[in-house]
Structure formats: structure tokens, C-alpha cells
Design an enzyme around this catalytic site. Structure first.
Site, PDB file in Angstrom:
ATOM      1  N   HIS A 158       1.004  -1.194   0.049  1.00 29.59           N
ATOM      2  CA  HIS A 158      -0.020   0.156   0.021  1.00 29.59           C
ATOM      3  C   HIS A 158       0.906   1.403  -0.076  1.00 29.59           C
ATOM      4  CE1 HIS A 158      -4.227  -1.718   0.850  1.00 29.59           C
ATOM      5  NE2 HIS A 158      -3.478  -2.779   0.964  1.00 29.59           N
ATOM      6  N   ASP A 365       3.521   9.392  -1.088  1.00 27.72           N
ATOM      7  CA  ASP A 365       2.146   8.925  -0.478  1.00 27.72           C
ATOM      8  C   ASP A 365       1.807   7.742  -1.470  1.00 27.72           C
ATOM      9  OD1 ASP A 365      -0.197   8.378   0.894  1.00 27.72           O
ATOM     10  OD2 ASP A 365      -0.592  10.519   1.007  1.00 27.72           O
TER      11      ASP A 365
HETATM   12  C1  GDG Z   1      -2.128   4.092   3.280  1.00 27.61           C
HETATM   13  C2  GDG Z   1      -1.159   4.747   2.394  1.00 27.61           C
HETATM   14  C3  GDG Z   1      -2.554   4.654   0.536  1.00 27.61           C
HETATM   15  C4  GDG Z   1      -8.847  10.237   7.696  1.00 27.61           C
HETATM   16  N1  GDG Z   1      -9.279  11.107   8.596  1.00 27.61           N
HETATM   17  C5  GDG Z   1     -10.697  10.565   9.036  1.00 27.61           C
HETATM   18  C6  GDG Z   1     -10.955   9.575   8.249  1.00 27.61           C
HETATM   19  N2  GDG Z   1      -9.834   9.457   7.687  1.00 27.61           N
HETATM   20  C7  GDG Z   1      -9.684   8.399   6.352  1.00 27.61           C
HETATM   21  C8  GDG Z   1      -9.816   8.936   4.876  1.00 27.61           C
HETATM   22  C9  GDG Z   1      -9.329   7.858   4.241  1.00 27.61           C
HETATM   23  C10 GDG Z   1      -8.192   7.126   5.135  1.00 27.61           C
HETATM   24  O1  GDG Z   1      -8.620   7.371   6.551  1.00 27.61           O
HETATM   25  C11 GDG Z   1      -6.784   7.659   4.811  1.00 27.61           C
HETATM   26  O2  GDG Z   1      -6.257   7.265   3.677  1.00 27.61           O
HETATM   27  P1  GDG Z   1      -5.008   7.735   2.952  1.00 27.61           P
HETATM   28  O3  GDG Z   1      -4.985   6.948   1.455  1.00 27.61           O
HETATM   29  O4  GDG Z   1      -5.148   9.217   2.458  1.00 27.61           O
HETATM   30  O5  GDG Z   1      -3.708   7.355   3.790  1.00 27.61           O
HETATM   31  P2  GDG Z   1      -3.111   6.276   4.811  1.00 27.61           P
HETATM   32  O6  GDG Z   1      -3.939   6.112   5.905  1.00 27.61           O
HETATM   33  O7  GDG Z   1      -1.648   6.894   4.818  1.00 27.61           O
HETATM   34  O8  GDG Z   1      -3.042   5.001   3.900  1.00 27.61           O
HETATM   35  C12 GDG Z   1      -1.713   5.646   1.472  1.00 27.61           C
HETATM   36  C13 GDG Z   1      -3.529   3.838   1.437  1.00 27.61           C
HETATM   37  O9  GDG Z   1      -2.750   3.040   2.672  1.00 27.61           O
HETATM   38  C14 GDG Z   1      -4.453   2.832   0.749  1.00 27.61           C
HETATM   39  O10 GDG Z   1      -3.681   1.960   0.010  1.00 27.61           O
HETATM   40  O11 GDG Z   1      -3.432   5.571  -0.154  1.00 27.61           O
HETATM   41  O12 GDG Z   1      -0.732   6.004   0.516  1.00 27.61           O
HETATM   42  O13 GDG Z   1      -0.221   5.633   3.403  1.00 27.61           O
HETATM   43  O14 GDG Z   1     -10.263   6.825   3.680  1.00 27.61           O
HETATM   44  O15 GDG Z   1     -11.081   8.946   4.637  1.00 27.61           O
HETATM   45  N3  GDG Z   1     -12.054   8.997   8.192  1.00 27.61           N
HETATM   46  C15 GDG Z   1     -12.874   9.548   9.214  1.00 27.61           C
HETATM   47  N4  GDG Z   1     -12.558  10.543   9.783  1.00 27.61           N
HETATM   48  C16 GDG Z   1     -11.423  11.231   9.931  1.00 27.61           C
HETATM   49  O16 GDG Z   1     -11.136  12.067  10.709  1.00 27.61           O
HETATM   50  N5  GDG Z   1     -14.175   8.946   9.314  1.00 27.61           N
END
Ligand code: GDG
Length: 527
Positions: A158, A365
Site C-alpha cells: 500500500h 504517499d
Molecule cells: C495508506 C497509504 C494509501 C482520515 N481522517 C478521517 C478519516 N480518514 C480516512 C480517510 C481515508 C483514510 O482515512 C486515509 O487514507 P490515505 O490513503 O489518505 O492514507 P493512509 O492512512 O496513510 O493509507 C496510502 C492507503 O494506505 C491505501 O492503500 O492510499 O498512501 O499511506 O479513507 O477518509 N475518516 C473519518 N474521519 C476522519 O477524521 N471517518
């Protein structure tokens, strides 16, 4: 056919009231969005606070769908914090100087992978398919193979895979690669990550790999690119739910006339929050018309709060927020509104909907799901614009986002200004194109395409097609080819590295007498 999904932790936890809730984070968002008829079993470390006794009391549907692995706290800490987060996370995000490697922690990493492998191997049957997720479990594929697990094994990363020049720094580089090479299919979000992985196999393991795969221990291992996506329909639906719209309206009423630039990131150094604040400050400085008009709303989700670097990052971010607010605030105008918390989904979606732009400044990222969610949550009547770091996997996916190099502070501020100045028609067109893409390629499509390839991966092994000759001794392999011949055949044989070992200097590559003799015997054969 059952899917056995394996990840570090099972995707739920107990909240303060003792209720079971889904955990947040990119991996859970992606996997929860997958709709499939296949039966599933999810294996991972038991959530915090659930021990073996508590597990027995869990609701039956949990017991049926999840298989916990129990690991003592110290071992878990050494594996999770000591290696996964303090070595692999920084290295794979190009922060080579932040790595803290210790052999004891590495032993714990091996031990936890082994404990998980044992549980998976106890449950897996030949008809299952195993899908392993992420950098916590690099060693699992090969361990499972060695335990005799015979079903297909897929591995998906990921996070980015770094350039081989950086990867080479890793003290356990061979062990890691050999571990993951036990898979039949290894998937990445982006072509660049797959290319770095293939180059790493060439440079570090001396294995010939290309973007499609490689041969290893007489097995074909496939490499594939599968950009993760989201459950677009679900996000779209929730974005227009009464709860979301009410919250969005409340927000608007409380701050009339204000335009918002939104940031949503875990408070992690990879997300580039310091760069983001510098970019926003530059916007206010070099485009003064936005002072008093545009505010940055930064939602910083707490993560790894007990770690020194993360505490320092938090202090630095909060110091900068104070500095910018001190400099540009006026009565009734606060340039940066900063929230160190996570919020319920409908509040998050309301923030997506009521902001004029999303600003993503990740230093690196893997994908960045926030950017994808932002697009599908937008209001057709007045959509916001995505301003996106080119160092995200999402940059390859969101064709109509405005891309920035977040280290170019001034250039990024200009792009942000451009985003804020886009006409309604242009914003609608950009949103339409990206949304149409995301509605045709959602989390289920991502999982399906991975699974489809996993099921056919390694068929070459089984069919015996195009086995390289060097997996057997050359005379034995040739003998087999010849005995199957029915009509005249031409054999094309490479010279250097095939008939003659690769030599330092070309003049040393002389055909050995035994090979010359073998070829003479071949030519003497009929056909
Ligand atoms: C890893 C990789 C890759 C965030 N704040 C809140 C909330 N979130 C949810 C978002 C989103 C998720 O968390 C964050 O996903 P990201 O992809 O932006 O980042 P990572 O957690 O670092 O994920 C990344 C991912 O794996 C998938 O392969 O894209 O690059 O680092 O879904 O919506 N959700 C809620 N409240 C919040 O305050 N409900």
C-alpha cells in the site's frame, strides 16, 4: 473459492464505550469498499484490548469472519514500531536518514510474521486464495510456501516502493526480498513502484526481472500494477445524506462568506504538513487578495502520538499555525483553522463538500485516498478543485487534479491561487471527468483485477510453458526438448551467459570443449 485476507491488525477496535467500531486508515477504507460474493476470512493481530478469553465472547459473525493472532505486547511493539514503522515506513517513503534498525526488533518482526503464517497455514486449503497486505508482512509469502501452503498467494504493497538506490541501504534487504518473492503475484499502486521493485531485484538480487515479473526458484512470480480505489457509490451517497448536508450547512452559517482550502492528513511526516503551511503562508503573502477571504482548514488525525518524532512534528506544525495566524489574522478572520482530531464520516464529507479546494502536499504517499474521496463527494453545482502533490500514487489516477511539487513552495502557492480562480465551468468539467473514472473503477474493481491476475498467476509453472533452461542442467533440458520433437527444428541459442558463462572481458568468453562437443552431437541428430 474463499479469500483469506491477511493484514497487520484486524480492522476493528473497541471504542471507549466498549463498542466494536471499524478502524480508520487507508487500508481499511480500501478493503471495506470491496463488494464480492466470495466467502472471506480476515486474519490479523487481535485488536488492542481483546485477548483470547475476550475473543471467545465475541459475536458469532466476528468469530466466523475474522481469525485473530495473539502476540505479546513487547514482541508486537518491536515488530510494529521497531521495524514496520521505524524502518520500512521511512525507507519506503524516501526518508532514509530516519531509519532506526535493531537486530532484536528484526527478530521480533520475523517472529510475528511466523506466528501469523502458522495461523494462516492452519486455515488455508488448496482451494483458497491468500491476499497479504502491506509492509508489516513482507516475510509471510515465503514462510507460507515453506510451510507447504499450496494455494495462490498474492501480496499487495500500500506504500511506495523506493528506488533501488535507496532500498540498498536496508540491512535486511535480501531477507525482505526473498520473503515477498514467495508470492505468486506482487501488486503495487503505480508503475513507478513496480519499476523500482524490478530494478531492485536486478540490482540487489541479481535476478532478471521486468515490469511483468521474474523467475525465482523455478517458479514464475508476476508483478502487477493495481491502483487502489474507493467505494465511490457509498461515498457519493453518504456525501448527500441528510446528516452530511446539515453539518455542511451549519459550517457555512457559522463562517459566512469564507472560502476554505481543506487539508485532511494523518499527522505523519510523509504527508508534508510543514510544506503545506509554508505554501499557504506564501499564498497569503504573494496573492494578498486572498487575505481575509480564504482560510486553510487542516484536519490533522492523531497517529503514533507516543513517538518522539511525531510529537516534535506536532509541535512544529502547531508553532507554524500560531505564527501564520499571528501574522495574518484580523478581527473575524483566522487564516488557519487547525483541528487535531479525527471526525465522524459525515463531518468529514461535509468538510469535503464545503471547501473550494483540497490541498495535498505529501512528500511521498502510496496513493492518498482522501483525494479520491474528495472528488466523489463534491457538489455538481459548485465543485471544489484538487491540488495534489505529484509524489502521490493518486497523481497518476486523478487526471484533472492540479499537480504540484510541494517542495516548490512559491510555485505550489501559485497553483493553489490558480485553483481558487478556476471558473465554475472548468471546475465542473474537471470533476465530471475524474468522477466518471472513479465510478467505473472502484475498490471492487481494484480487488477483482488483483484477484483475477492472482488466479492466473503462475499458470506458466503449471503448464510447464517457457521454463528457462537454466532451471535444469542444459543437457538434461535439451534432452527433453529433443525427445519431444516430431519434425525438423531450429534451436536458437544465446552465446554469452548461455553457452559460455558471462566473463569480465569478451575475449575470455571461449566455448568450453564440453559444450562444443555437446553441440556437435546435437547437430548429428536427425531433424
Ligand atoms: C495508506 C497509504 C494509501 C482520515 N481522517 C478521517 C478519516 N480518514 C480516512 C480517510 C481515508 C483514510 O482515512 C486515509 O487514507 P490515505 O490513503 O489518505 O492514507 P493512509 O492512512 O496513510 O493509507 C496510502 C492507503 O494506505 C491505501 O492503500 O492510499 O498512501 O499511506 O479513507 O477518509 N475518516 C473519518 N474521519 C476522519 O477524521 N471517518
Amino acid at each position: 473459492m474463499r479469500w483469506i485476507i491477511v493484514s497487520n491488525r484486524l480492522p476493528f477496535r473497541k471504542n471507549e464505550a466498549g463498542e466494536l467500531t471499524r478502524s480508520s486508515g487507508g487500508l481499511v477504507t480500501a478493503l471495506s469498499g470491496v463488494q464480492t460474493d466470495a466467502e472471506q476470512l480476515w486474519v490479523g493481530i487481535a485488536p488492542e484490548g481483546i485477548d483470547e478469553a475476550a475473543w471467545q465472547g465475541m459475536p458469532l459473525d466476528y468469530q466466523k469472519s475474522y481469525q485473530p493472532v495473539f502476540v505479546d505486547e513487547n514482541t508486537y511493539d518491536a515488530y510494529y514500531n521497531g521495524i514496520a514503522n521505524d524502518v520500512f515506513w521511512p525507507l519506503f517513503h524516501y526518508e532514509g536518514s530516519m531509519i532506526k534498525f535493531s537486530l532484536d526488533n528484526w527478530l521480533a518482526y520475523q517472529r510475528v510474521n511466523y506466528e501469523i503464517a502458522k495461523v494462516v497455514s492452519d486455515h488455508a486449503t488448496h482451494d483458497d486464495v491468500i491476499w497479504i497486505h502491506d509492509f508489516h508482512l513482507f516475510l509471510l509469502p515465503q514462510m507460507l510456501k515453506e510451510m507447504g501452503v499450496s494455494c495462490r498467494i498474492g501480496f499487495f504493497l500500500h506504500i511506495p516502493f523506493p528506488s533501488s538506490e535507496l532500498f540498498r541501504q536496508l540491512p535486511v534487504r535480501h531477507e525482505l526480498l526473498q520473503g515477498v518473492m514467495g508470492a505468486d503475484l506482487i501488486g503495487f499502486h503505480d508503475y513507478s513502484y513496480a519499476r523500482h521493485f524490478a530494478n531492485t531485484l536486478n540490482n540487489v538480487m541479481n535476478i532478471h526481472a521486468d515490469l511483468r515479473g521474474f523467475w525465482w526458484q523455478q517458479r514464475r512470480v508476476e508483478i502487477g500494477v493495481y491502483p487502489v480505489s474507493i467505494d465511490s457509490a457509498h461515498f457519493q451517497q453518504e456525501a448527500t445524506s441528510a446528516e452530511t448536508l446539515t453539518y455542511a450547512q451549519q459550517w457555512k452559517t457559522a463562517q459566512p462568506g469564507r472560502r476554505w482550502v481543506l487539508g485532511v492528513d494523518r499527522l505523519d511526516y510523509t504527508k508534508g504538513l510543514v510544506l503545506k503551511l509554508q505554501i499557504f503562508a506564501d499564498l497569503l503573502e504573494s496573492h494578498p487578495q486572498y487575505r481575509g477571504q480564504v482560510s486553510l482548514l487542516q484536519l490533522a488525525i492523531p497517529t503514533r502520538q507516543d513517538v518522539d518524532e511525531y510529537q516534535k512534528l506536532r509541535s512544529e506544525v502547531e508553532r507554524m499555525v500560531g505564527e501564520i495566524n499571528g501574522k495574518y489574522s484580523t478581527p473575524g478572520y483566522t487564516p488557519v483553522q487547525y483541528m487535531y482530531t479525527s471526525v465522524p464520516l459525515h463531518e468529514l464529507l461535509a468538510l469535503y463538500r464545503q471547501s473550494a479546494a483540497l490541498l495535498v502536499t505529501s512528500r511521498r504517499d502510496g496513493m492518498n485516498l482522501v483525494a479520491l474521496e474528495y472528488v466523489v463527494a463534491q457538489d455538481d453545482e459548485d465543485p471544489g478543485v484538487v491540488v495534489l502533490s505529484e509524489f502521490t500514487g493518486a497523481a497518476s489516477m486523478l487526471s484533472e487534479a492540479l499537480l504540484i511539487n510541494p517542495w516548490d513552495i512559491h510555485g505550489s502557492a501559485d497553483t493553489l491561487a490558480e485553483a481558487l480562480g478556476l471558473s465554475l465551468g472548468e471546475r465542473q468539467e474537471r470533476k465530471r471527468i475524474m468522477q466518471s473514472f472513479l465510478s467505473h473503477y472502484n475498490a471492487s474493481d481494484w480487488a477483482e483485477s488483483f484477484m483475477r491476475d492472482l488466479l492466473t498467476a503462475g499458470q506458466e509453472n503449471e503448464a510447464g510453458a517457457s521454463q528457462p533452461l537454466f532451471s535444469k542442467t542444459a543437457p538434461q533440458a535439451l534432452q527433453e526438448v529433443l525427445s519431444s520433437l516430431k519434425s525438423q527444428v531450429y534451436l536458437f541459442l544465446d552465446y554469452d551467459g548461455t553457452l559460455v558463462p558471462i566473463q569480465e572481458r569478451p575475449e575470455q568468453a571461449v566455448l568450453p570443449a564440453s559444450t562444443r562437443d555437446l553441440m556437435a552431437r546435437l547437430l548429428a541428430k536427425e531433424n
